[in-house]
Scaffold this motif. Structure first.
Motif, short mmCIF file in Angstrom:
data_model
loop_
_atom_site.label_atom_id
_atom_site.label_comp_id
_atom_site.label_asym_id
_atom_site.label_seq_id
_atom_site.Cartn_x
_atom_site.Cartn_y
_atom_site.Cartn_z
N GLY A 113 0.74 -1.11 0.03
CA GLY A 113 0.00 -0.02 -0.01
C GLY A 113 0.78 1.16 0.03
O GLY A 113 1.86 1.21 0.42
N PHE A 133 -7.12 -2.42 -1.81
CA PHE A 133 -6.73 -1.54 -0.68
C PHE A 133 -7.96 -0.79 0.04
O PHE A 133 -8.59 -0.25 -0.67
CB PHE A 133 -5.58 -0.64 -1.08
N TYR A 151 -4.43 -4.21 2.86
CA TYR A 151 -4.71 -4.69 1.56
C TYR A 151 -4.64 -6.08 1.40
O TYR A 151 -3.95 -7.04 2.04
CB TYR A 151 -3.62 -3.86 0.94
#
Lengths: 113, 113
Positions: free
Chosen positions: A100, B33, B48
């Motif tokens: 992320g 995400f 995620y």
């Protein structure tokens, strides 16, 4: 703890001028860098991404990356009132990786007509 | 493609209630995400998934938060019990591959009274 720092602004720029947005990051392992634009009440939308040192141009936008200085910037030429928004800098640790993103808190840009 | 779809767009609930946020990623995207955005903390990654498998949930603030992805086209973020400090905008994003260009949904604005 990865950190991405941006000046929160507001940054006020006259219409037609160049807007310069800056971002620094703490993780030297960062490989991918992104600029997102977010209008008030809306979701972030990708403006540009850059992976290599140097400049990358797309229309009125230029992203600049300096990994040695851990610095990435976004230049907006011929600024328009529609460019008024919050600009979010985001970094990712691994080039092409799937982690992320770590976002800065954003710079609020105001283009004055 | 319709983009990333989130529901509901707005949720108002009372402290202690269970809240479920939903997300449909872009078809064919392997990564999903969940982010939370507040004025104080900016945009933060919560968790995620890759191919429906949770990869990193280190951003989930507390055990009150949980996320699932039962199939490639659906994910949920649940808060139980909810607290006023959970009030924020929650974004879902998806990406196609390891290039990690993420596309955001419109977000869910959560207010816990």
């Amino acid at each position: 703890q990865k950190e991405v720092e941006q000046n929160s602004g507001p940054l006020s720029v006259p219409e037609g001028a160049i807007a310069s947005l800056n971002c620094t990051y703490s993780d030297r392992g960062s490989q991918s860098f992104f600029w997102y634009r977010q209008y008030s009440g809306k979701s972030p939308e990708l403006i540009m991404f850059i992976y290599s040192n140097g400049d990358k141009e797309d229309g009125r936008f230029t992203a600049q990356l300096n990994k040695a200085s851990q610095y990435v910037s976004l230049l907006i030429r011929d600024s328009q009132p529609s460019d008024s928004a919050t600009y979010l800098c985001a970094v990712n640790e691994e080039g092409g990786g799937a982690d992320g993103l770590t976002f800065g808190k954003g710079t609020h840009l105001i283009i004055q007509p | 493609d319709a983009g990333v779809i989130q529901s509901p767009r707005h949720e108002v609930t009372e402290m202690g209630q269970e809240v479920t946020l939903r997300c449909k990623p872009i078809s064919g995207h392997d990564y999903l995400f969940w982010y939370r955005q507040t004025m104080m903390r900016g945009l933060e990654l919560l968790i995620y998934f890759n191919n429906n498998v949770p990869i990193d949930d280190s951003g989930m603030p507390e055990d009150r938060f949980s996320a699932k992805m039962p199939n490639a086209s659906f994910s949920t973020l649940k808060i139980q019990p909810s607290e006023p400090r959970d009030s924020a905008v929650y974004f879902c994003a998806s990406s196609l591959n390891r290039k990690n260009i993420q596309y955001f949904g419109a977000g869910t604005r959560l207010s816990v009274l």
